[in-house]
Design an enzyme around this catalytic site. Structure first.
Site, PDB file in Angstrom:
ATOM      1  CG  ASN A   1       8.988  16.508  -0.091  1.00 51.30           C
ATOM      2  OD1 ASN A   1       8.356  16.712   0.555  1.00 51.30           O
ATOM      3  ND2 ASN A   1       8.572  16.446  -1.763  1.00 51.30           N
TER       4      ASN A   1
ATOM      5  CE1 TYR B   1      11.561   6.773   2.851  1.00 54.34           C
ATOM      6  CE2 TYR B   1      10.167   6.515   5.060  1.00 54.34           C
ATOM      7  CZ  TYR B   1      10.585   7.300   3.714  1.00 54.34           C
ATOM      8  OH  TYR B   1       9.898   7.986   3.894  1.00 54.34           O
TER       9      TYR B   1
ATOM     10  CB  VAL C   1       0.744  11.802   3.759  1.00 50.44           C
ATOM     11  CG1 VAL C   1       0.656  12.558   3.358  1.00 50.44           C
ATOM     12  CG2 VAL C   1       1.372  13.005   5.161  1.00 50.44           C
TER      13      VAL C   1
ATOM     14  CB  SER D   1      10.416   9.122   7.242  1.00 52.46           C
ATOM     15  OG  SER D   1       9.560   8.242   7.781  1.00 52.46           O
TER      16      SER D   1
HETATM   17  N1  LIG Z   1       3.666   9.722   2.249  1.00 54.40           N
HETATM   18  C1  LIG Z   1       4.318   9.593   3.191  1.00 54.40           C
HETATM   19  O1  LIG Z   1       3.492   8.438   4.506  1.00 54.40           O
HETATM   20  C2  LIG Z   1       5.608   9.738   3.724  1.00 54.40           C
HETATM   21  C3  LIG Z   1       5.288   9.662   5.064  1.00 54.40           C
HETATM   22  C4  LIG Z   1       6.896   9.987   5.408  1.00 54.40           C
HETATM   23  C5  LIG Z   1       7.590  10.797   5.071  1.00 54.40           C
HETATM   24  N2  LIG Z   1       7.550  10.740   3.737  1.00 54.40           N
HETATM   25  C6  LIG Z   1       8.882  11.893   2.930  1.00 54.40           C
HETATM   26  O2  LIG Z   1       7.942  12.744   3.058  1.00 54.40           O
HETATM   27  C7  LIG Z   1       8.165  13.361   1.088  1.00 54.40           C
HETATM   28  C8  LIG Z   1       7.320  13.122   0.272  1.00 54.40           C
HETATM   29  O3  LIG Z   1       6.687  12.127   0.246  1.00 54.40           O
HETATM   30  P1  LIG Z   1       5.480  12.174  -0.905  1.00 54.40           P
HETATM   31  O4  LIG Z   1       4.746  11.313   0.214  1.00 54.40           O
HETATM   32  O5  LIG Z   1       5.403  13.294  -0.950  1.00 54.40           O
HETATM   33  O6  LIG Z   1       5.936  11.267  -1.946  1.00 54.40           O
HETATM   34  P2  LIG Z   1       5.751  11.262  -3.371  1.00 54.40           P
HETATM   35  O7  LIG Z   1       4.002  11.742  -3.610  1.00 54.40           O
HETATM   36  O8  LIG Z   1       5.974   9.950  -3.960  1.00 54.40           O
HETATM   37  O9  LIG Z   1       6.400  12.315  -4.116  1.00 54.40           O
HETATM   38  C9  LIG Z   1       8.076  11.912  -3.870  1.00 54.40           C
HETATM   39  C10 LIG Z   1       8.493  13.543  -4.684  1.00 54.40           C
HETATM   40  O10 LIG Z   1       9.688  13.761  -5.076  1.00 54.40           O
HETATM   41  C11 LIG Z   1      10.003  13.932  -6.018  1.00 54.40           C
HETATM   42  N3  LIG Z   1      11.602  13.009  -6.654  1.00 54.40           N
HETATM   43  C12 LIG Z   1      12.075  11.559  -6.247  1.00 54.40           C
HETATM   44  N4  LIG Z   1      13.207  12.196  -6.485  1.00 54.40           N
HETATM   45  C13 LIG Z   1      13.896  12.881  -7.385  1.00 54.40           C
HETATM   46  C14 LIG Z   1      14.557  13.091  -7.308  1.00 54.40           C
HETATM   47  N5  LIG Z   1      16.289  12.194  -7.781  1.00 54.40           N
HETATM   48  N6  LIG Z   1      14.874  14.234  -8.162  1.00 54.40           N
HETATM   49  C15 LIG Z   1      14.218  15.830  -7.467  1.00 54.40           C
HETATM   50  N7  LIG Z   1      12.680  15.247  -7.270  1.00 54.40           N
HETATM   51  C16 LIG Z   1      12.844  13.569  -7.388  1.00 54.40           C
HETATM   52  C17 LIG Z   1       9.672  13.174  -7.231  1.00 54.40           C
HETATM   53  O11 LIG Z   1       9.249  13.442  -8.531  1.00 54.40           O
HETATM   54  P3  LIG Z   1       8.304  12.459  -9.926  1.00 54.40           P
HETATM   55  O12 LIG Z   1       7.556  12.360  -9.679  1.00 54.40           O
HETATM   56  O13 LIG Z   1       9.212  12.785 -10.417  1.00 54.40           O
HETATM   57  O14 LIG Z   1       8.945  10.839  -9.174  1.00 54.40           O
HETATM   58  C18 LIG Z   1       7.931  13.620  -6.270  1.00 54.40           C
HETATM   59  O15 LIG Z   1       8.089  14.736  -6.540  1.00 54.40           O
HETATM   60  C19 LIG Z   1       9.461  11.805   0.892  1.00 54.40           C
HETATM   61  O16 LIG Z   1      10.657  12.638   1.638  1.00 54.40           O
HETATM   62  C20 LIG Z   1       8.799  11.002   1.684  1.00 54.40           C
HETATM   63  O17 LIG Z   1      10.334  10.002   2.615  1.00 54.40           O
HETATM   64  C21 LIG Z   1       6.631  10.946   3.391  1.00 54.40           C
END
Ligand SMILES: NC(=O)c1ccc[n+]([C@@H]2O[C@H](COP(=O)([O-])OP(=O)(O)OC[C@H]3O[C@@H](n4cnc5c(N)ncnc54)[C@H](OP(=O)(O)O)[C@@H]3O)[C@@H](O)[C@H]2O)c1
Length: 232
Positions: A87, A156, A189, A141
């Site tokens: 994730n 991205y 999201v 995504s």
């Molecule tokens: N939100 C959306 O609309 C959306 C849409 C499509 C896909 N996604 C995908 O869904 C996934 C989760 O996204 P989210 O929206 O929950 O994002 P988020 O709130 O920014 O959370 C991202 C998570 O990834 C962790 N992370 C980043 N770099 C890392 C590393 N090197 N090692 C370990 N952990 C790391 C962050 O840790 P820290 O707290 O330490 O930074 C955080 O826990 C991602 O892959 C994103 O691309 C999200």
């Protein structure tokens, strides 16, 4: 029946935290990983207070030593693994397009969003194979869907399209070995990454990942949103 064990990356906030919660609510033991120990432990305490069987392990998906240590510790502490949810992800493109994006940003994005899930899958594949009914879910995504690609979100989109290739190739190599590998898009999201105006809650965003990890799924090497297969 044997207790199922899942591992979630980037579990300290956003969709990863919610995936951990939903897996825990299904009675699965969840190893919640995060690169920041303090934030990761706080998230684990939070879900423990909700009565879930969750455990913390430190993991930076860009750090090979960290991945190796995790694989060693899981084998020693838990002895098995049934579910891997890749994730953790970053979005650091800003408003740049493919013509002006700095290669360092592309490289950094690929390290986290592609090479991280790839390395982790490689390290944990043999342990997952012992499960007999294992799942790898790559949180991708729609921005990586080739059919919708434009010139924005350059690194991205590149990273999520590449992650989808990782899904297809892993699924092919693991076919018949008891591990289903799929990509999913959570939709847009409301998280730190998605921002406040996103239409979906984390509960909705986590649903398809949890379904692919635990549901009555037979397909492998595919891409899903809202529990439906979508085009690459
Ligand atoms: N939100 C959306 O609309 C959306 C849409 C499509 C896909 N996604 C995908 O869904 C996934 C989760 O996204 P989210 O929206 O929950 O994002 P988020 O709130 O920014 O959370 C991202 C998570 O990834 C962790 N992370 C980043 N770099 C890392 C590393 N090197 N090692 C370990 N952990 C790391 C962050 O840790 P820290 O707290 O330490 O930074 C955080 O826990 C991602 O892959 C994103 O691309 C999200």
């Amino acid at each position: 029946m044997k207790q199922k064990i899942a591992l979630v990356t980037g579990a300290n906030r956003g969709i990863g935290l919610e995936i951990s919660r939903q897996l825990g609510q299904l009675g699965i033991t969840v190893i919640m990983t995060a690169r920041n120990n303090e934030k990761g432990k706080a998230a684990v305490e939070h879900l423990k207070q909700e009565g879930l069987d969750v455990h913390f392990h430190s993991l930076d998906v860009t750090n090979e030593t960290s991945i190796h240590q995790l694989a060693v510790d899981i084998k020693e502490q838990f002895g098995s693994l049934d579910i891997l949810i890749n994730n953790a992800g970053i979005y650091i493109d800003g408003n740049n397009n493919i013509l002006d994006i700095e290669i360092d940003i592309v490289r950094k994005t690929m390290e986290t969003n592609v090479y991280g899930p790839l390395r982790l899958s490689q390290s944990l594949a043999s342990l997952l194979q012992e499960s007999g009914d294992a799942r790898i879910v790559n949180v991708s995504s729609g921005m990586g869907a080739i059919k919708d690609l434009g010139g924005s979100y350059p690194s991205y989109s590149l990273s999520k399209a590449a992650l989808n290739v990782v899904t297809i190739q892993l699924a092919d190599q693991l076919n018949g070995k008891g591990i289903l590998v799929n990509s999913m898009c959570p939709g847009w999201v409301r998280t730190d990454m998605g921002g406040k105006s996103a239409p979906r809650s984390v509960v909705e965003g986590a649903d398809t990942a949890v379904w692919l990890a635990t549901g009555d799924v037979e397909r492998t090497g595919r891409f899903f949103r809202d529990r439906q297969e979508i085009e690459w």
